[in-house]
Scaffold this motif. Structure first.
Motif, PDB file in Angstrom:
ATOM      1  N   VAL A  46      13.772   0.855  -1.551  1.00  0.00           N
ATOM      2  CA  VAL A  46      15.093   0.331  -1.208  1.00  0.00           C
ATOM      3  C   VAL A  46      15.358  -0.897  -2.071  1.00  0.00           C
ATOM      4  CG1 VAL A  46      16.530  -0.642   0.634  1.00  0.00           C
ATOM      5  CG2 VAL A  46      14.915   1.201   1.153  1.00  0.00           C
ATOM      6  N   SER A  47      16.591  -1.066  -2.506  1.00  0.00           N
ATOM      7  CA  SER A  47      16.944  -2.231  -3.316  1.00  0.00           C
ATOM      8  C   SER A  47      16.570  -3.516  -2.589  1.00  0.00           C
ATOM      9  CB  SER A  47      18.447  -2.217  -3.609  1.00  0.00           C
ATOM     10  OG  SER A  47      18.835  -3.369  -4.325  1.00  0.00           O
ATOM     11  N   GLY A  48      15.973  -4.455  -3.309  1.00  0.00           N
ATOM     12  CA  GLY A  48      15.559  -5.710  -2.701  1.00  0.00           C
ATOM     13  C   GLY A  48      14.196  -5.646  -2.049  1.00  0.00           C
ATOM     14  N   THR A  49      13.420  -4.591  -2.324  1.00  0.00           N
ATOM     15  CA  THR A  49      12.058  -4.479  -1.785  1.00  0.00           C
ATOM     16  C   THR A  49      11.076  -4.298  -2.935  1.00  0.00           C
ATOM     17  OG1 THR A  49      12.045  -2.050  -1.522  1.00  0.00           O
ATOM     18  CG2 THR A  49      12.981  -3.362   0.275  1.00  0.00           C
ATOM     19  N   LEU A  50       9.798  -4.572  -2.652  1.00  0.00           N
ATOM     20  CA  LEU A  50       8.744  -4.444  -3.655  1.00  0.00           C
ATOM     21  C   LEU A  50       7.568  -3.672  -3.084  1.00  0.00           C
ATOM     22  CD1 LEU A  50       8.677  -8.091  -5.065  1.00  0.00           C
ATOM     23  CD2 LEU A  50       9.534  -6.061  -6.239  1.00  0.00           C
ATOM     24  N   ARG A  51       7.103  -2.683  -3.827  1.00  0.00           N
ATOM     25  CA  ARG A  51       5.890  -1.967  -3.438  1.00  0.00           C
ATOM     26  C   ARG A  51       4.667  -2.858  -3.651  1.00  0.00           C
ATOM     27  NH1 ARG A  51       4.760   1.788  -0.144  1.00  0.00           N
ATOM     28  NH2 ARG A  51       6.666   2.859  -0.849  1.00  0.00           N
ATOM     29  N   PRO A  81      14.916  -3.075   9.882  1.00  0.00           N
ATOM     30  CA  PRO A  81      16.287  -3.292   9.426  1.00  0.00           C
ATOM     31  C   PRO A  81      16.908  -2.020   8.847  1.00  0.00           C
ATOM     32  CG  PRO A  81      14.773  -4.128   7.803  1.00  0.00           C
ATOM     33  CD  PRO A  81      13.934  -3.654   8.956  1.00  0.00           C
ATOM     34  N   TYR A  82      16.107  -0.988   8.681  1.00  0.00           N
ATOM     35  CA  TYR A  82      16.575   0.249   8.074  1.00  0.00           C
ATOM     36  C   TYR A  82      16.723   1.391   9.081  1.00  0.00           C
ATOM     37  CZ  TYR A  82      14.892  -2.336   4.000  1.00  0.00           C
ATOM     38  OH  TYR A  82      14.668  -3.305   3.059  1.00  0.00           O
ATOM     39  N   ARG A  83      15.984   1.322  10.190  1.00  0.00           N
ATOM     40  CA  ARG A  83      15.996   2.420  11.169  1.00  0.00           C
ATOM     41  C   ARG A  83      16.249   1.852  12.562  1.00  0.00           C
ATOM     42  NH1 ARG A  83      10.376   5.287   9.708  1.00  0.00           N
ATOM     43  NH2 ARG A  83       9.759   3.129   9.243  1.00  0.00           N
ATOM     44  N   PRO A  84      17.510   1.654  12.921  1.00  0.00           N
ATOM     45  CA  PRO A  84      17.850   1.082  14.237  1.00  0.00           C
ATOM     46  C   PRO A  84      17.238   1.897  15.377  1.00  0.00           C
ATOM     47  CG  PRO A  84      19.790   1.189  12.825  1.00  0.00           C
ATOM     48  CD  PRO A  84      18.715   1.941  12.118  1.00  0.00           C
ATOM     49  N   GLY A  85      16.633   1.200  16.317  1.00  0.00           N
ATOM     50  CA  GLY A  85      16.034   1.860  17.466  1.00  0.00           C
ATOM     51  C   GLY A  85      14.634   2.379  17.227  1.00  0.00           C
ATOM     52  N   PHE A 129       4.010 -13.167  10.465  1.00  0.00           N
ATOM     53  CA  PHE A 129       5.394 -13.620  10.338  1.00  0.00           C
ATOM     54  C   PHE A 129       6.279 -12.787  11.259  1.00  0.00           C
ATOM     55  CE2 PHE A 129       3.112 -14.619   6.509  1.00  0.00           C
ATOM     56  CZ  PHE A 129       3.544 -15.903   6.183  1.00  0.00           C
ATOM     57  N   THR A 130       7.343 -13.376  11.754  1.00  0.00           N
ATOM     58  CA  THR A 130       8.176 -12.687  12.732  1.00  0.00           C
ATOM     59  C   THR A 130       9.646 -12.783  12.368  1.00  0.00           C
ATOM     60  OG1 THR A 130       8.402 -14.652  14.138  1.00  0.00           O
ATOM     61  CG2 THR A 130       6.534 -13.184  14.586  1.00  0.00           C
ATOM     62  N   GLY A 131      10.407 -11.767  12.808  1.00  0.00           N
ATOM     63  CA  GLY A 131      11.857 -11.783  12.747  1.00  0.00           C
ATOM     64  C   GLY A 131      12.444 -11.649  11.365  1.00  0.00           C
ATOM     65  N   PRO A 132      13.758 -11.426  11.300  1.00  0.00           N
ATOM     66  CA  PRO A 132      14.454 -11.290  10.017  1.00  0.00           C
ATOM     67  C   PRO A 132      14.305 -12.510   9.125  1.00  0.00           C
ATOM     68  CG  PRO A 132      15.846 -10.553  11.823  1.00  0.00           C
ATOM     69  CD  PRO A 132      14.668 -11.232  12.442  1.00  0.00           C
ATOM     70  N   GLY A 133      14.135 -13.686   9.734  1.00  0.00           N
ATOM     71  CA  GLY A 133      13.980 -14.915   8.955  1.00  0.00           C
ATOM     72  C   GLY A 133      12.592 -15.141   8.417  1.00  0.00           C
ATOM     73  N   PHE A 134      11.644 -14.229   8.753  1.00  0.00           N
ATOM     74  CA  PHE A 134      10.278 -14.292   8.252  1.00  0.00           C
ATOM     75  C   PHE A 134       9.638 -15.633   8.567  1.00  0.00           C
ATOM     76  CE2 PHE A 134       6.916 -13.609   4.952  1.00  0.00           C
ATOM     77  CZ  PHE A 134       6.548 -12.339   5.333  1.00  0.00           C
ATOM     78  N   ASN A 185       0.840  -1.188   0.000  1.00  0.00           N
ATOM     79  CA  ASN A 185       0.000   0.000   0.000  1.00  0.00           C
ATOM     80  C   ASN A 185       0.880   1.244   0.000  1.00  0.00           C
ATOM     81  OD1 ASN A 185      -2.498  -1.632   0.366  1.00  0.00           O
ATOM     82  ND2 ASN A 185      -1.465  -2.137   2.280  1.00  0.00           N
ATOM     83  N   THR A 186       0.654   2.162   0.918  1.00  0.00           N
ATOM     84  CA  THR A 186       1.481   3.362   1.019  1.00  0.00           C
ATOM     85  C   THR A 186       2.475   3.247   2.172  1.00  0.00           C
ATOM     86  OG1 THR A 186      -0.237   4.422   2.374  1.00  0.00           O
ATOM     87  CG2 THR A 186      -0.301   4.835   0.006  1.00  0.00           C
ATOM     88  N   GLY A 187       2.724   2.028   2.635  1.00  0.00           N
ATOM     89  CA  GLY A 187       3.605   1.810   3.779  1.00  0.00           C
ATOM     90  C   GLY A 187       5.060   2.133   3.477  1.00  0.00           C
ATOM     91  N   PRO A 188       5.878   2.209   4.515  1.00  0.00           N
ATOM     92  CA  PRO A 188       7.296   2.546   4.363  1.00  0.00           C
ATOM     93  C   PRO A 188       8.113   1.389   3.798  1.00  0.00           C
ATOM     94  CG  PRO A 188       6.813   2.053   6.652  1.00  0.00           C
ATOM     95  CD  PRO A 188       5.492   2.028   5.923  1.00  0.00           C
ATOM     96  N   ALA A 189       9.421   1.574   3.751  1.00  0.00           N
ATOM     97  CA  ALA A 189      10.323   0.584   3.159  1.00  0.00           C
ATOM     98  C   ALA A 189      10.214  -0.768   3.852  1.00  0.00           C
ATOM     99  CB  ALA A 189      11.758   1.091   3.217  1.00  0.00           C
ATOM    100  N   GLU A 190       9.950  -0.772   5.162  1.00  0.00           N
ATOM    101  CA  GLU A 190       9.836  -2.031   5.888  1.00  0.00           C
ATOM    102  C   GLU A 190       8.661  -2.861   5.356  1.00  0.00           C
ATOM    103  OE1 GLU A 190      11.832   0.917   8.637  1.00  0.00           O
ATOM    104  OE2 GLU A 190      10.132   0.935   7.240  1.00  0.00           O
ATOM    105  N   CYS A 191       7.557  -2.209   5.016  1.00  0.00           N
ATOM    106  CA  CYS A 191       6.412  -2.917   4.449  1.00  0.00           C
ATOM    107  C   CYS A 191       6.744  -3.457   3.060  1.00  0.00           C
ATOM    108  CB  CYS A 191       5.204  -1.987   4.377  1.00  0.00           C
ATOM    109  SG  CYS A 191       4.551  -1.473   5.991  1.00  0.00           S
ATOM    110  N   CYS A 192       7.546  -2.702   2.306  1.00  0.00           N
ATOM    111  CA  CYS A 192       7.961  -3.150   0.986  1.00  0.00           C
ATOM    112  C   CYS A 192       8.892  -4.357   1.090  1.00  0.00           C
ATOM    113  CB  CYS A 192       8.646  -2.010   0.236  1.00  0.00           C
ATOM    114  SG  CYS A 192       7.554  -0.614  -0.130  1.00  0.00           S
TER     115      CYS A 192
END
Length: 213
Positions: free
Chosen positions: A50-55, A88-92, A203-208, A12-19
């Motif tokens: 961001v490279s490696g993401t999809l809208r 993974p893009y905005r620590p903290g 889904f959870t964590g970096p490993g999805f 949708n219109t979500g940020p890079a993390e959603c992509c």
């Protein structure tokens, strides 16, 4: 009996993390499709910020041996999806819940050939597990409006032509509804209206990894 279903996964219109979640969901969908005996092809995709993401990504799901397999497979993904993970893009960053949506629908009938100009082109980039190296990709252009789409999968030129006609018909239907101010087409509405707080799958964590209720 062959049954074709279309699935759209969208941030949708979500940020890079959603992509990023869309990209991870696509990989999970492809993994499950391989185990369930359904054929999966990428019809269209929009890259994220961001490279490696999809809208968003539009998939064609087909089944041959069992006509209901594609529908049942797609329905398990339909609705809101949630990825719980630190950014993974905005620590903290405090937010950990990233929502995306999946819509499932039947493709429209193709437009008459007299209304479309078809061109065979060389396939390149995403378009299925094995992109053809021959001129099997098809670009379909609606003569009256100039609207065009390109379809490239591991299928034959004839199959790509059929899919391109269906995809173009869907885009024209969406455009017509918008111009008449009667609302956007179902796929576009789903694209902008992901329901939060009622995720179909989590889904959870970096490993999805999927969170089982």
């Amino acid at each position: 009996m062959l049954l074709m279903i279309w699935m759209q996964i969208t941030a949708n219109t979500g940020p890079a993390e959603c992509c990023l979640a869309v990209y991870k969901t696509l990989r999970q969908v492809q993994h499950e499709a391989g185990k369930e005996g359904v054929s999966l092809s990428i019809l269209e995709q929009v890259d994220g910020p961001v490279s490696g993401t999809l809208r968003s990504v539009l998939l064609c799901v087909e089944s041959v041996a069992d006509g209901a397999a594609a529908r049942l497979f797609a329905e398990r993904w339909c609705g809101s999806l949630l990825w719980i993970c630190e950014s993974p893009y905005r620590p903290g960053h405090k937010r950990k819940n990233w929502f995306l949506g999946c819509a499932v629908y039947l493709p429209l009938a193709p437009l008459p050939d007299s209304e479309i100009r078809y061109e065979a082109t060389r396939a390149s980039g995403p378009g299925g597990q094995h992109v053809n190296k021959t001129d099997s990709a098809i670009r379909a252009t609606h003569i009256a409006t100039g609207l065009s789409v390109k379809v490239q999968t591991e299928r034959s030129q004839h199959a790509n032509k059929r899919l391109a006609g269906q995809l173009l018909a869907g885009k024209l239907a969406e455009l017509a509804k918008t111009e008449r101010e009667q609302g956007k087409a179902e796929r576009r509405r789903q694209h902008l209206q992901t329901e939060r707080g009622n995720a179909r799958r989590v889904f959870t964590g970096p490993g999805f990894k999927e969170k089982i209720p």
